[in-house]
Enzyme design. Sequence first.
Site, short mmCIF file in Angstrom:
data_model
loop_
_atom_site.label_atom_id
_atom_site.label_comp_id
_atom_site.label_asym_id
_atom_site.label_seq_id
_atom_site.Cartn_x
_atom_site.Cartn_y
_atom_site.Cartn_z
N GLU A 28 0.84 -1.21 0.00
CA GLU A 28 0.00 0.00 0.00
C GLU A 28 0.87 1.26 0.00
O GLU A 28 0.58 2.23 -0.70
CB GLU A 28 -0.95 -0.03 1.22
CG GLU A 28 -1.77 1.22 1.46
CD GLU A 28 -2.63 1.64 0.28
OE1 GLU A 28 -2.78 0.88 -0.69
OE2 GLU A 28 -3.12 2.78 0.31
N LYS A 72 0.83 4.20 -2.83
CA LYS A 72 0.63 5.62 -2.49
C LYS A 72 1.73 6.47 -3.11
O LYS A 72 1.47 7.47 -3.75
CB LYS A 72 0.68 5.79 -0.99
CG LYS A 72 -0.42 6.11 -0.07
CD LYS A 72 -1.80 6.31 -0.45
CE LYS A 72 -2.38 5.57 -1.60
NZ LYS A 72 -3.55 4.86 -1.49
N GLU A 103 1.61 6.53 -7.03
CA GLU A 103 0.49 7.21 -7.68
C GLU A 103 0.56 8.73 -7.57
O GLU A 103 0.16 9.42 -8.50
CB GLU A 103 -0.90 6.68 -7.29
CG GLU A 103 -1.24 6.47 -5.89
CD GLU A 103 -2.64 5.88 -5.62
OE1 GLU A 103 -3.42 5.57 -6.52
OE2 GLU A 103 -2.93 5.73 -4.42
C1 G6P Z 1 -8.89 3.54 -8.39
C2 G6P Z 1 -8.33 4.50 -7.37
C3 G6P Z 1 -7.64 3.73 -6.26
C4 G6P Z 1 -8.59 2.71 -5.66
C5 G6P Z 1 -9.13 1.75 -6.72
C6 G6P Z 1 -10.23 0.87 -6.19
O1 G6P Z 1 -7.87 2.97 -9.12
O2 G6P Z 1 -7.44 5.41 -7.96
O3 G6P Z 1 -7.24 4.65 -5.26
O4 G6P Z 1 -7.94 1.99 -4.66
O5 G6P Z 1 -9.69 2.52 -7.79
O6 G6P Z 1 -11.33 1.67 -5.87
P1 G6P Z 1 -12.53 1.23 -4.96
O7 G6P Z 1 -13.45 2.40 -4.98
O8 G6P Z 1 -13.13 0.01 -5.59
O9 G6P Z 1 -11.98 0.94 -3.63
#
Ligand code: G6P
Length: 602
Positions: free
Chosen positions: A479, A483, A486
């Site tokens: 994680e 972070k 991204e």
């Molecule tokens: C996108 C976001 C991520 C997130 C992922 C899953 O890629 O940029 O930060 O973890 O979607 O999103 P969710 O809403 O399903 O947790």
Amino acid sequence: MCGIVGYIGRNNAKEILLNGLEKLEYRGYDSAGIALLDHEQVTVIKEKGRIADLRKKVGNEAFGEVGIGHTRWATHGKPSEENAHPHQSASGRFVIVHNGVIENYASLKETYLEGALFKSDTDTEVIVQLIEKFAQEGLETKEAIRKTLRLLHGSYAICVIDKNQPDTLFAAKNKSPLLIGTGTNFNVIASDAMAVLKETSEFIEIADEELVILKRDQIEIETLDGEEVERAPFTATIDASDIEKGTYPHYMLKEIDEQPAVMRRIIQAYQNDTGEISVDQAVLDELLASDRVYIIACGTSSHAGYVGKVLIERLAGIPVEVHISSEFGYNMPLLSENPLFLFITQSGETADSRQVLVKVKEMGYRTLTLTNVPGSTLDREADQAMYLHAGPEIAVASTKAYTAQVAVLSILAVAAGRARGNKAAIQFDLVSELGIAATAMEAMVSSKELVEHIAGEFLATTRNAFFIGRSVDYFVAMEAALKLKEISYIQTEGFASGELKHGTIALIEDETPVFAIITQENINWNIRGNVNEVLARGANACIFAMEGLEQPGDQLVLPHVHELLTPLVSVIPCQLLAYYAALHRDCDVDKPRNLAKSVTVE
Ligand code: G6P
């Protein structure tokens, strides 16, 4: 992924649309546009870049009491003014905004629109051209839209203007989110209630494959077969102030800081009158009836899922597998006899996760969604749901949703474990341990100065970086790496520290930053051994160790918490590290390049 807002009323739609798009910008922000309808005159204004750029271009003059707006995350066609929405039909009569992906757009173009002139590379333009074609063939607008929608394969949320019907706005959805907001003498349409909270807190859901015909003072919902649908409105519980940045420079920092308070909210939400952990019996029954839990999630939510696996297995004694949604649906493993599918999703809208939900429901399996957004697609479509109570998360990089997911998973694990008579769960005083974790999290969010300093020292100019750990620390390392990459664009890997030497250690050079997370007593010395291996190869190592396990020279000491809850605490300096690294490198923290918060395409 792409945000839509529409307005029909008595005021100038311009400001309402631009405000709405600003609130939806987290869904996509490579280009944006609005269309305003003033009597039978349509003005379309589009711009590559952010809503702020669009706002400048729109200026003060634009006017229309009906309008639609869109903020885009490109799927078909690069981000550009031409590919930005709204798109117009060839004659200019119909104007559309669309969120989703039309999978058969190429064949529709070939079959129905031979010779038609296209101005963009988008799949969306096919929809608006088809509507026009069917209208020109004599169908009423409503019928032309309906006929078009029946031909579409894929996902869509659309809002359509017909110049010839300036008192009507049309909207429809399939697999992409869209809501009606209601008011006196006006109605709105939005991908997310947040976009229009300034206008209203009363909403009506739209189901898949329904067509909405909106007037200022009238709402009609019909199925694609023309059957009328009656649906009661609901009042949104989000407060408009929850979605403001306040005095914070970035939503991400605000959301990092909110984590201890979210913990306390979660403890309250899942406590009964006697102060015991309590989970809805129906949810618990599903879990207790299952012989294996399949956690399905993407991105940050999948990282919380790995921690959830440890919690559920150790405390409830039920085997758990964690799968990435985009893989699971297309390469399904052999399933156990009585599986429970647990979808973890902050937004409740992630298309990769939803495709799995649809498949496993078709197979007759039971489903549970853990989400931050009540009323979201995965919430509505799963058999059961549990909520994160984290409040709206706006920054693209997820922070408070992660810790909320871990906390709620610990609650689920303890509740199930106790129901199964599992000793570890019975002895675990979770309410008190989560309280201790919340206090430790407070200490961590207060360590900004130290972490900012570490970010400057280790990450200001580096090309790459590593996070290493074992057991739950490995999951946090994944994680932490997500972070950092991204939002700072530093190429980062989260690695099981013991595995490093089996290949990846080849990437360690002089000054390569390696962050080691150490919270578990049984692997303290193994990780330190792995740190020595990278130090011997020139790495710049930085250790975050839990109180009691620290050694002289460790850069940061994490306050002691229960060994199963350490991710709640160890992740915070990692979030802050990413935040300050991004600042050092002049990156847009809340809206990193190429990403979107809610990914509603597969
Ligand atoms: C996108 C976001 C991520 C997130 C992922 C899953 O890629 O940029 O930060 O973890 O979607 O999103 P969710 O809403 O399903 O947790």
